[in-house]
Write a protein that holds these residues in place. Structure first.
Motif, short mmCIF file in Angstrom:
data_model
loop_
_atom_site.label_atom_id
_atom_site.label_comp_id
_atom_site.label_asym_id
_atom_site.label_seq_id
_atom_site.Cartn_x
_atom_site.Cartn_y
_atom_site.Cartn_z
N ASP A 103 66.69 -4.16 7.85
CA ASP A 103 66.76 -3.05 6.90
C ASP A 103 67.46 -3.56 5.64
OD1 ASP A 103 66.92 -0.72 5.55
OD2 ASP A 103 68.25 0.31 6.96
N ALA A 104 66.71 -3.71 4.55
CA ALA A 104 67.26 -4.29 3.32
C ALA A 104 68.36 -3.44 2.72
CB ALA A 104 66.14 -4.50 2.32
N THR A 105 68.26 -2.13 2.85
CA THR A 105 69.29 -1.25 2.28
C THR A 105 70.64 -1.46 2.93
OG1 THR A 105 68.70 0.51 3.84
CG2 THR A 105 67.58 0.51 1.71
N GLU A 106 70.65 -1.90 4.17
CA GLU A 106 71.90 -2.17 4.88
C GLU A 106 72.41 -3.58 4.54
OE1 GLU A 106 75.11 -2.09 7.59
OE2 GLU A 106 73.87 -0.45 6.88
N LEU A 107 71.49 -4.53 4.40
CA LEU A 107 71.90 -5.93 4.25
C LEU A 107 72.25 -6.30 2.82
CD1 LEU A 107 72.26 -8.66 5.66
CD2 LEU A 107 69.86 -9.13 5.17
N ARG A 108 71.53 -5.76 1.83
CA ARG A 108 71.74 -6.17 0.44
C ARG A 108 73.19 -6.02 -0.01
NH1 ARG A 108 68.70 -7.37 -3.95
NH2 ARG A 108 66.75 -6.88 -2.87
N HIS B 220 66.53 -2.94 16.24
CA HIS B 220 66.12 -1.58 15.91
C HIS B 220 66.41 -0.69 17.10
CE1 HIS B 220 63.81 1.81 14.40
NE2 HIS B 220 63.18 1.84 15.56
N PHE B 221 67.01 0.46 16.85
CA PHE B 221 67.40 1.37 17.94
C PHE B 221 66.50 2.60 17.92
CE2 PHE B 221 71.07 -1.11 16.70
CZ PHE B 221 71.55 -1.57 17.91
N ASN B 222 65.96 2.92 19.10
CA ASN B 222 65.02 4.03 19.22
C ASN B 222 65.70 5.37 19.46
OD1 ASN B 222 62.69 2.38 18.98
ND2 ASN B 222 62.94 1.73 21.11
N LYS B 223 67.01 5.36 19.67
CA LYS B 223 67.74 6.60 19.89
C LYS B 223 69.03 6.55 19.08
CE LYS B 223 69.92 4.78 24.09
NZ LYS B 223 70.15 4.99 25.54
N PRO B 224 69.68 7.68 18.86
CA PRO B 224 70.93 7.68 18.08
C PRO B 224 71.95 6.70 18.65
CG PRO B 224 70.18 9.92 18.45
CD PRO B 224 69.28 9.04 19.28
N THR B 225 72.42 5.81 17.79
CA THR B 225 73.37 4.77 18.19
C THR B 225 74.50 4.72 17.18
OG1 THR B 225 71.52 3.50 19.13
CG2 THR B 225 73.59 2.32 18.77
N GLN C 284 82.48 3.85 13.94
CA GLN C 284 82.08 4.99 14.77
C GLN C 284 81.10 5.93 14.08
OE1 GLN C 284 85.35 6.94 16.73
NE2 GLN C 284 86.20 5.01 17.48
N ASN C 285 80.43 5.46 13.02
CA ASN C 285 79.38 6.22 12.37
C ASN C 285 78.02 5.80 12.92
OD1 ASN C 285 81.09 7.69 10.61
ND2 ASN C 285 81.21 5.91 9.24
N MET C 286 77.04 6.69 12.75
CA MET C 286 75.71 6.41 13.29
C MET C 286 75.02 5.31 12.48
SD MET C 286 72.50 9.04 13.88
CE MET C 286 73.44 10.08 15.00
N LEU C 287 74.23 4.50 13.18
CA LEU C 287 73.42 3.48 12.52
C LEU C 287 72.16 4.14 12.00
CD1 LEU C 287 75.34 1.74 14.35
CD2 LEU C 287 73.47 0.09 14.49
N LEU C 288 71.94 4.06 10.68
CA LEU C 288 70.80 4.71 10.05
C LEU C 288 69.93 3.68 9.34
CD1 LEU C 288 72.70 7.73 8.46
CD2 LEU C 288 71.38 7.74 10.59
N GLY C 289 68.72 4.09 8.94
CA GLY C 289 67.86 3.22 8.16
C GLY C 289 66.59 2.87 8.88
N LEU C 290 65.67 2.26 8.13
CA LEU C 290 64.41 1.82 8.69
C LEU C 290 64.54 0.38 9.17
CD1 LEU C 290 62.07 3.24 5.90
CD2 LEU C 290 62.63 4.29 8.11
N GLY C 291 63.61 -0.07 10.00
CA GLY C 291 63.65 -1.44 10.49
C GLY C 291 64.82 -1.66 11.43
N LYS C 292 65.37 -2.87 11.38
CA LYS C 292 66.49 -3.23 12.26
C LYS C 292 67.79 -2.79 11.59
CE LYS C 292 63.87 -7.07 14.20
NZ LYS C 292 63.78 -8.52 14.40
N THR D 277 77.84 -2.98 19.56
CA THR D 277 76.94 -2.70 18.45
C THR D 277 77.72 -2.31 17.20
OG1 THR D 277 75.26 -1.96 20.03
CG2 THR D 277 74.97 -1.31 17.73
N VAL D 278 77.32 -2.87 16.06
CA VAL D 278 78.01 -2.59 14.79
C VAL D 278 77.00 -2.55 13.65
CG1 VAL D 278 80.18 -3.67 15.51
CG2 VAL D 278 78.45 -5.04 14.34
N HIS D 279 77.42 -1.90 12.52
CA HIS D 279 76.68 -2.06 11.28
C HIS D 279 76.80 -3.51 10.82
CE1 HIS D 279 77.54 2.39 10.81
NE2 HIS D 279 76.26 2.34 10.46
N SER D 280 75.83 -3.97 10.04
CA SER D 280 75.95 -5.30 9.46
C SER D 280 77.21 -5.42 8.62
CB SER D 280 74.72 -5.63 8.61
OG SER D 280 73.56 -5.66 9.39
N ARG D 281 77.53 -4.34 7.87
CA ARG D 281 78.70 -4.37 6.99
C ARG D 281 80.02 -4.34 7.75
NH1 ARG D 281 76.49 0.86 6.41
NH2 ARG D 281 77.82 2.53 7.21
N CYS D 282 79.96 -3.93 9.04
CA CYS D 282 81.19 -3.84 9.84
C CYS D 282 81.43 -5.09 10.69
CB CYS D 282 81.15 -2.61 10.74
SG CYS D 282 81.15 -1.04 9.85
#
Length: 746
Positions: A159-164, A218-223, A229-237, A248-253
């Motif tokens: 997910d580019a919006t998360e990684l950029r 990529h997660f198929n259910k709320p993670t 402790q915030n939800m992982l959002l976005g398209l793709g992985k 499991t963590v955000h890329s930024r975390c």
């Protein structure tokens, strides 16, 4: 609908997959190819400063991907992809008529995607843009590297919006002294401490125990992120997930000091045998705490990596402190059964962790309270204490990641999670030897090999060479295409993605059976005309001459020349059908009986009354992906009973002879042609022509003939072939299962 400009500046998912297939088959590195575009290189005429034209780009792809027939339309799409002006407008390469692309941008893009160590990739990308070799990059050059990394991330489904923003923040932090420039030292140091970038660059090993093995997912259910402790959002992985513990963590975390991964060994002898839980923060999905039996809210609980027990944070120390490793206890090699010894104590051991520890497994004895000393060293330098763990049969797992398409990679990750990663071995990294050496002090353990029949043979050969005092039993998880041996041992014709926990239960309930293995010696009539190399010196499944080997040889030769045409099981089957059809028409082995002579224990076989195009020598009752050429044996009333002798050639006695993989006998079968092979495979015909059952075979040929051993074909000039019994391997046979089960014979 996308505009023409959009179409020129992007690639479809199909394009990405196709490019990945090309890269997997290439053995070259980008750094080797770009030398050809420098002064004096054979492609220098297509280089214009730091740019190259369309012809040069096409030659770059053909050279790097090692293909002569790279599709022109695909090449054009890739060329437009790299010419596309980035959103920030930073395109340093002028675009005259006809167009050019940046050699540095193209090289950076592919270098990020290819195999290699992250540090090497960081140094290489830096030097690509450091044209004046002053060991400095300015902000615009750094931005160009970010652009290619983002393109590579897009190719990998991130997910580019998360990684950029993560990469932007990282690049800003690189300039430690706020000089406006980044040095090579700053670049490498910053990159090696940035988790998302390391994952993007292909980090596949931990640097020390307790460090996560990350992968984008990529997660198929709320993670939820275990750090913020915030939800992982976005398209793709959307985030990073640890292969071993599922943290499991955000890329930024990922760079914000997440909790460590579970330990895989103990670091002092005082911890040996202490069965303690390893708790990891987990989303318990509202399951109940196994101490207070109340529901656990999101990220308010922990899970033990070994026994899978769930507890509230506040209940961690309230329950039992001892871990029994849960339902998979018989398979898991627990961390308290592995301890390090210093390099000074023994420099000859193979299992060295990246942080310098040399690991040894503890002997798992059935008798409680027994301690013993075992010598771990090859040369007998030092001894190590072994503390018993009762009633366990740890599973040594070998996975061929190249088997079954992407199945091998997925199975490897799953076993690294279900078991201790120290007991799961990627066969691409040194083969079976390191794992066999690591487990050699254990008295009781099982082996699971995940791959095709060739992978099983590879492991059995390695066991022979390891010269183990005890030959531990081997189970098979079939990932290849034929999987004849797995079928005979009731593990099925191919892994269908079923729950590996259920398969581990089947391994635990399986029965040990010995399996014959045979030595084959091929002596050419003319030593100067040896022909193709003989693929194996040992037969595990079968050996054949004639029609089936001819089809297999055509298939193999075509796949070697054009691997792109054989990238799926369905395509492989269609190609095999085409070669079988052409062999039926041409009948290249029609007069086979005139070209060879067969002796079984010194007794010649009379083939004069038969019209055969193939001879098969069988060790197991499956060939060609499930064909039983010997067929079922029927005991008719009044028929003579076959005695267990060295050789049987009487047609009436052969009707009553059954196959047995442990009877030290091989069965010889004649085949009339490709049509008969198809009839046997489809059950329209029960079997081929039974010729003999024997303990020793000699075959002499007078012309070049196609042959194959366990599915590997070659063309063999006139020769003499001797097949004799070698040894027996201990295999694990699954219990009979119902057709609705996860594995069944096909």
């Amino acid at each position: 609908m996308a505009s023409s400009g959009d179409a020129e500046g992007s690639l479809t998912p199909v394009d990405f997959i196709q490019l990945q297939h090309y890269m997997e088959d290439s053995s070259l590195r980008v750094k080797d190819v770009i030398k050809e575009f420098h002064a004096g290189g054979r492609l220098a005429q297509h280089s214009f400063g730091e740019c190259m034209d369309a012809v040069g780009f096409s030659l770059f792809l053909k050279t790097y991907l090692e293909v002569d027939d790279f599709p022109a339309d695909f090449c054009q799409r890739l060329f437009h992809y790299f010419r596309h002006v980035d959103q920030d407008g930073s395109n340093k390469c002028s675009l005259p008529k006809g167009g050019r692309v940046s050699l540095s941008d193209v090289s950076c893009y592919f270098s990020v995607l290819e195999e290699g160590q992250p540090r090497e990739k960081l140094e290489f990308t830096f030097k690509l843009y450091d044209k004046d070799c002053n060991q400095l990059l300015d902000s615009s050059e750094v931005d160009r590297i970010i652009t290619q990394m983002m393109r590579a991330a897009d190719y990998l489904g991130w997910d580019a919006t998360e990684l950029r923003p993560v990469l932007k923040e990282m690049m800003t932090a690189f300039d430690v002294d706020d000089s406006g420039y980044v040095t090579l030292e700053e670049w490498v140091k910053g990159g090696m401490n940035n988790v998302p970038l390391l994952v993007l660059l292909g980090l596949k090993m931990t640097e020390r125990d307790g460090q996560h093995i990350w992968r984008m997912k990529h997660f198929n259910k709320p993670t939820y992120c275990s750090v913020c402790q915030n939800m992982l959002l976005g398209l793709g992985k959307q985030g990073l997930c640890c292969t071993c513990c599922k943290y499991t963590v955000h890329s930024r975390c990922a760079n914000k000091n997440p909790e460590p991964c579970s330990r895989t060994f103990v670091k002092s002898k005082n911890e040996i045998g202490i069965a303690a839980h390893d708790w990891i923060r987990a989303d318990c999905n509202s399951n109940k705490c196994q101490v207070c039996h109340k529901k656990i809210k999101t990220l308010a609980g922990r899970r033990c990596v070994w026994c899978q027990e769930l507890r509230h944070d506040e209940c961690i120390f309230s329950g039992l402190s001892s871990c029994d490793c849960g339902p998979l206890r018989d398979h898991i090699l627990p961390p308290w059964a592995i301890f390090p010894i210093s390099k000074e104590e023994d420099s000859s051991l193979l299992n060295v962790t990246p942080d310098g520890h040399i690991l040894q497994g503890l002997s798992l004895k059935a008798r409680k309270g027994q301690s013993l000393v075992a010598n771990f060293s090859r040369r007998g330098h030092k001894e190590a204490m072994i503390v018993p763990v009762s009633d366990r049969h740890p599973l040594l797992v070998f996975v061929n990641p190249k088997s079954g398409g992407m199945q091998g990679e997925r199975v490897l990750r799953k076993f690294q999670y279900l078991l201790n990663p120290r007991q799961v071995y990627n066969l691409s990294n040194g083969g079976p030897a390191p794992g066999l050496h690591f487990f050699r002090s254990l008295d009781q353990y099982r082996i699971l090999v995940c791959g095709g029949d060739g992978t099983v043979g590879w492991l059995l050969d390695a066991i022979d060479k390891a010269d183990l005092q005890v030959r531990h039993p081997v189970a098979v998880l079939p990932l290849g295409t034929g999987n004849d041996l797995a079928r005979c041992l009731r593990w099925g014709g191919g892994y269908d993605g079923s729950n590996l926990r259920e398969i581990l239960k089947e391994v635990e309930a399986s029965e040990q059976v010995p399996m014959d293995r045979w030595s084959i010696q091929v002596i050419p009539e003319d030593p100067q005309d040896a022909g193709d190399p003989v693929p194996y010196e040992i037969i595990n499944n079968y050996f054949s001459i004639g029609v089936d080997a001819s089809i297999a040889h055509r298939f193999h030769s075509m796949r070697e020349k054009h691997p792109r045409r054989f990238n799926s099981r369905m395509k492989n089957k269609l190609w095999y059908l085409e070669f079988a059809t052409s062999e039926t028409i041409s009948a290249t082995c029609k007069k086979l009986k005139e070209c060879l002579m067969i002796q079984c224990c010194g007794r010649s076989l009379d083939l004069s009354s038969m019209s055969l195009e193939g001879i098969a020598v069988l060790n197991i009752p499956s060939m060609h992906g499930g064909s039983n050429l010997w067929g079922e044996s029927k005991k008719c009333d009044g028929a003579p009973e076959a005695e267990h002798s060295e050789v049987i050639t009487d047609p009436e006695l052969l009707k009553t002879v059954s196959q047995d993989i442990s009877d030290r006998r091989m069965e010889v079968v004649g085949l009339e042609g490709a049509i008969e092979m198809g009839q046997i495979y489809t059950k329209m015909k029960s079997a081929g022509h039974r010729l003999a059952q024997t303990s020793q075979i000699t075959i002499r040929t007078i012309k070049a003939l196609p042959m194959q051993i366990d599915g590997e074909p070659w063309m063999q000039p006139p020769c003499t072939i001797h097949i004799t019994h070698k040894n027996q391997a201990n295999m694990l046979m699954a219990v009979p299962t119902k057709p609705s089960g996860f594995f069944h014979l096909k």
